[in-house]
Structure formats: structure tokens, C-alpha cells
Design a protein around this motif. Structure first.
Motif, short mmCIF file in Angstrom:
data_model
loop_
_atom_site.label_atom_id
_atom_site.label_comp_id
_atom_site.label_asym_id
_atom_site.label_seq_id
_atom_site.Cartn_x
_atom_site.Cartn_y
_atom_site.Cartn_z
N ASP A 88 0.45 -6.98 -5.30
CA ASP A 88 -0.95 -7.16 -5.72
C ASP A 88 -1.51 -5.81 -6.17
O ASP A 88 -1.83 -4.96 -5.33
N PRO A 89 -1.66 -5.60 -7.48
CA PRO A 89 -2.13 -4.31 -7.98
C PRO A 89 -3.65 -4.13 -7.92
O PRO A 89 -4.15 -3.03 -8.16
N SER A 90 -4.40 -5.16 -7.59
CA SER A 90 -5.85 -5.17 -7.81
C SER A 90 -6.60 -4.04 -7.13
O SER A 90 -7.54 -3.49 -7.70
N THR B 144 -2.81 6.14 -9.88
CA THR B 144 -1.77 5.65 -8.98
C THR B 144 -0.85 4.74 -9.76
O THR B 144 -1.26 4.07 -10.72
N GLN B 145 0.40 4.70 -9.37
CA GLN B 145 1.33 3.73 -9.93
C GLN B 145 2.31 3.30 -8.86
O GLN B 145 2.50 4.00 -7.86
N ALA B 146 2.94 2.17 -9.06
CA ALA B 146 3.92 1.67 -8.11
C ALA B 146 5.17 2.54 -8.14
O ALA B 146 5.68 2.85 -9.21
N PHE B 147 5.64 2.93 -6.97
CA PHE B 147 6.89 3.69 -6.90
C PHE B 147 8.06 2.80 -7.27
O PHE B 147 8.94 3.18 -8.05
N SER C 261 0.81 -1.22 0.00
CA SER C 261 0.00 0.00 0.00
C SER C 261 0.85 1.27 0.00
O SER C 261 0.47 2.28 -0.59
N ARG C 262 1.98 1.20 0.67
CA ARG C 262 2.84 2.39 0.76
C ARG C 262 3.69 2.61 -0.49
O ARG C 262 4.24 3.69 -0.68
#
Length: 236
Positions: free
Chosen positions: A67-69, A57-60, A43-44
Motif C-alpha cells: 500500500d503506497p498511499s 521515499t521509494q520502495a526498497f 513501512s520498513r
């Protein structure tokens, strides 16, 4: 009774994800704020990035994305003079519904709370509609019935001709816990103070330092529909 937004947030270590809709003190702008928080590494590991007139949103760090869901979605999209903001992929549900002439409430009939047992995180959604004489603000929450996933409770709140310097704030959790307790009651009536930079800074600083992840703030000129946007990410 109108409450202090920054105090409300500062006193809650984990409100989760939150939406504020309101009107500036001078009455010239609609105000939108959306923030995300996180307890887990997954989440962070997020940032807000601009996408068209909205954000996603995107992954840093993509290598840490497990889990991107429920964490990768477009929180903000714009359809004509209507801005949609939500805490999940129901942004797309509302956006597509608007294109078909449906209301937010009608569109969300096809959705429920998030399937993240045992929390069953509420889906919170909002729209700022500038198609009429003045802004119409709407907020929605879909939540389980006190943790019972067999029962979905649906609430929609509409605010016509909002008062200058006033907003309405809804968030996913009452506070921290295991499982996380869902938001209860009506959206909180709060004060909306300052120009966009001052408001953004105060809101970001009020969020719990350990748990905050990203913040989006937008001020929309009610006459021209031009807008200013601020995005703050903890991960930079």
C-alpha cells in the motif's frame, strides 16, 4: 529546558517519524533532520532517495509494496529560500501554498491527520525560512482529539532568531502501543551538537535498531544558502 536530543530518541523505542529544526553551534547553519521508522513489512520496505534539492521515499523491494498511499511521498522540497519537510504528501500542499503566497498554517487548513485508523497518525510539518535577516523555523502538527477522528487539533509553532546550538523536535508518537499514542505537548527543545557527519551518526545510532528505516540530515549555510545533505538507509 533544553534536553539531550540523542537521549530523548534513544529512550523511545518508537517515536515514529520525527522532524528536528535548529541552528548549528557556530550559528552559521540551519539544521534539518527527518527520520522514518516502521513496524510493518510495508513501512520498513523504504529508502530515501535524492530528488532535485529534496528527497522522496521509494520502495526498497517493489514486490513487497502492499500500500503506497501513506508511505511513498516527498518528505523534503525546496521553494526559493524556504525548505519544507513533512511526514507525508502534505509536503506538496505546503510547497504549492508557498507558490501562492500562503503560509504553512494556511496551506494545511485543507489537510488533517492520516486516515490510518485506529492510529490516526499526526501529520507533522516544518519549514526553514531564510528569506529574512535570520532563519525562521516553524513546526506544525495536525492530530486527532485523543483518537476521536471527528475532531482535528491544529497547532503551529514559530521560532524566530533561534539560538545557536538549539533545535526543536517533534515526532508522531509518544511511544509504541496499539493504537499508537499521538505526540503530546509542544515540540521538545533540544541541543544541536557537532558538524553534519558527527550529528548524523549520533542521531542514526540513537534510533531503535529494529524499527529505524531512514534518516535525512541537512546543514544549510545561512549566508550562501549552500547546503550539505546526508542520507542513511537501513536497506542498502
Amino acid at each position: 529546558m533544553k534536553k539531550d536530543l540523542f537521549k530523548e530518541i534513544a529512550e523511545n523505542a518508537y517515536p515514529g517519524r520525527g522532524i528536528l529544526l535548529g541552528k548549528s553551534e557556530d550559528g552559521k547553519k540551519a539544521v534539518i533532520a527527518y527520520f522514518i521508522m516502521g513496524r510493518s513489512v510495508n513501512s520498513r520496505n523504504r529508502v530515501f532517495v535524492s530528488e532535485g534539492d529534496g528527497i522522496r521515499t521509494q520502495a526498497f523491494d517493489p514486490s513487497k509494496l502492499s500500500d503506497p498511499s501513506l508511505i511513498i511521498y516527498a518528505p523534503v522540497r525546496v521553494f526559493g529560500k524556504t525548505t519544507v519537510v513533512t511526514n507525508g504528501d502534505q509536503t506538496d500542499t505546503v510547497f504549492e501554498g508557498l507558490k501562492k503566497g500562503l503560509t504553512m498554517e494556511q496551506s494545511l487548513r485543507s489537510r488533517e491527520f492520516e486516515p490510518d485508523a485506529p492510529n490516526y497518525t499526526p501529520r507533522i510539518s516544518g519549514i526553514v525560512d531564510l528569506n529574512g535577516e535570520g532563519p525562521v523555523l516553524q513546526l506544525s502538527i495536525l492530530k486527532s482529539n485523543e483518537g476521536n477522528p471527528d475532531s482535528c487539533l491544529r497547532f503551529t509553532y514559530s521560532y524566530e532568531q533561534p539560538v545557536n546550538g538549539e533545535g526543536f523536535f517533534i515526532h508522531t508518537y509518544v511511544g509504541d502501543g496499539n493504537p499508537l499514542p499521538s505526540f503530546e505537548g509542544e515540540p521538545t527543545k533540544v541541543s544541536v551538537e557537532g558538524e553534519i557527519d558527527e550529528f548524523t551518526d549520533k542521531l542514526w545510532n540513537a534510533l531503535n535498531e529494529e524499527n529505524k528505516v531512514s534518516l535525512f540530515v541537512r546543514y544549510i549555510d545561512l549566508e550562501t544558502q549552500n547546503f550539505e545533505t546526508r542520507i542513511i538507509n537501513k536497506n542498502v
